[in-house]
Design a protein around this motif. Structure first.
Motif, short mmCIF file in Angstrom:
data_model
loop_
_atom_site.label_atom_id
_atom_site.label_comp_id
_atom_site.label_asym_id
_atom_site.label_seq_id
_atom_site.Cartn_x
_atom_site.Cartn_y
_atom_site.Cartn_z
N VAL A 6 29.83 37.24 12.37
CA VAL A 6 30.53 38.11 11.56
C VAL A 6 29.59 38.34 10.09
N PRO A 7 29.02 37.33 9.58
CA PRO A 7 28.23 37.58 8.21
C PRO A 7 27.14 38.19 8.64
N GLY A 8 26.18 37.98 9.59
CA GLY A 8 24.98 38.80 9.82
C GLY A 8 25.43 39.93 10.39
N ARG A 9 26.32 40.19 10.96
CA ARG A 9 26.56 41.60 11.35
C ARG A 9 27.06 42.46 10.41
N LEU A 10 28.02 42.02 9.45
CA LEU A 10 28.45 42.56 8.32
C LEU A 10 27.51 42.94 7.25
N ALA A 11 26.56 42.06 7.01
CA ALA A 11 25.61 41.96 5.76
C ALA A 11 24.51 43.05 6.32
N SER A 12 23.98 43.06 7.47
CA SER A 12 22.93 43.86 8.24
C SER A 12 23.27 45.29 8.42
N GLY A 13 24.73 45.34 9.02
CA GLY A 13 25.25 46.55 9.56
C GLY A 13 25.62 47.43 8.13
N ALA A 14 26.15 46.83 7.28
CA ALA A 14 26.51 47.67 6.09
C ALA A 14 25.25 48.33 5.45
N TYR A 15 24.38 47.32 5.33
CA TYR A 15 22.77 48.06 4.59
C TYR A 15 22.52 48.90 5.46
#
Length: 141
Positions: A6-15
């Motif tokens: 979740v952290p990697g997907r959320l951070a990269s996806g939102a950006y």
């Protein structure tokens, strides 16, 4: 989706999603500048009209960001999309003139922002590795 992804997907996806949405609104000047930089690194892009290039780039970013943020998209698919996107940014960094110190992989002052995209490639590869590990574990029983 595993909690650990979740952290990697959320951070990269939102950006990436935000970046794609901003590019989608880009004007002719931004299209020409973005296309010019890309065509300098990848000459085959010279034949693509700047406005069309900007729209295609924006659409790719929007799709990649949305895939990373959507919990129903498997990590393998999201990781493949992010690895492709991150890999293309790293290739751009390595090929574009002036972004690296001469004879080095280390960034010039102008290349610092682009060189940081290596983290997107790393997150994508991590998602792929996680999916492959889960697949092997399931096969073993």
């Amino acid at each position: 989706m595993k909690l650990r992804t979740v952290p990697g997907r959320l951070a990269s996806g939102a950006y990436i999603l935000h970046s794609g949405l901003e590019l989608w609104k880009g004007d002719e000047r931004q299209a020409a500048a973005t296309h010019g930089m890309a065509a300098a690194a990848f000459p085959f892009l010279r034949d693509v009209p700047p406005r069309r290039f900007l729209r295609l780039l924006a659409a790719g970013q929007i799709a990649t960001g949305a895939a990373l943020l959507a919990p129903f998209v498997p990590s393998a698919l999201a990781g493949a999309a992010l690895t492709g996107f991150g890999g293309s940014l790293v290739a751009f960094y390595l090929r574009a003139p002036g972004l690296r110190e001469p004879g080095s992989v280390w960034p010039s002052r102008e290349g610092i922002g682009v060189s940081k995209d290596v983290w997107l490639l790393g997150i994508g590869l991590g998602l792929l590795a996680d999916a492959a590990t889960e697949c092997r574990a399931a096969e073993r029983g």
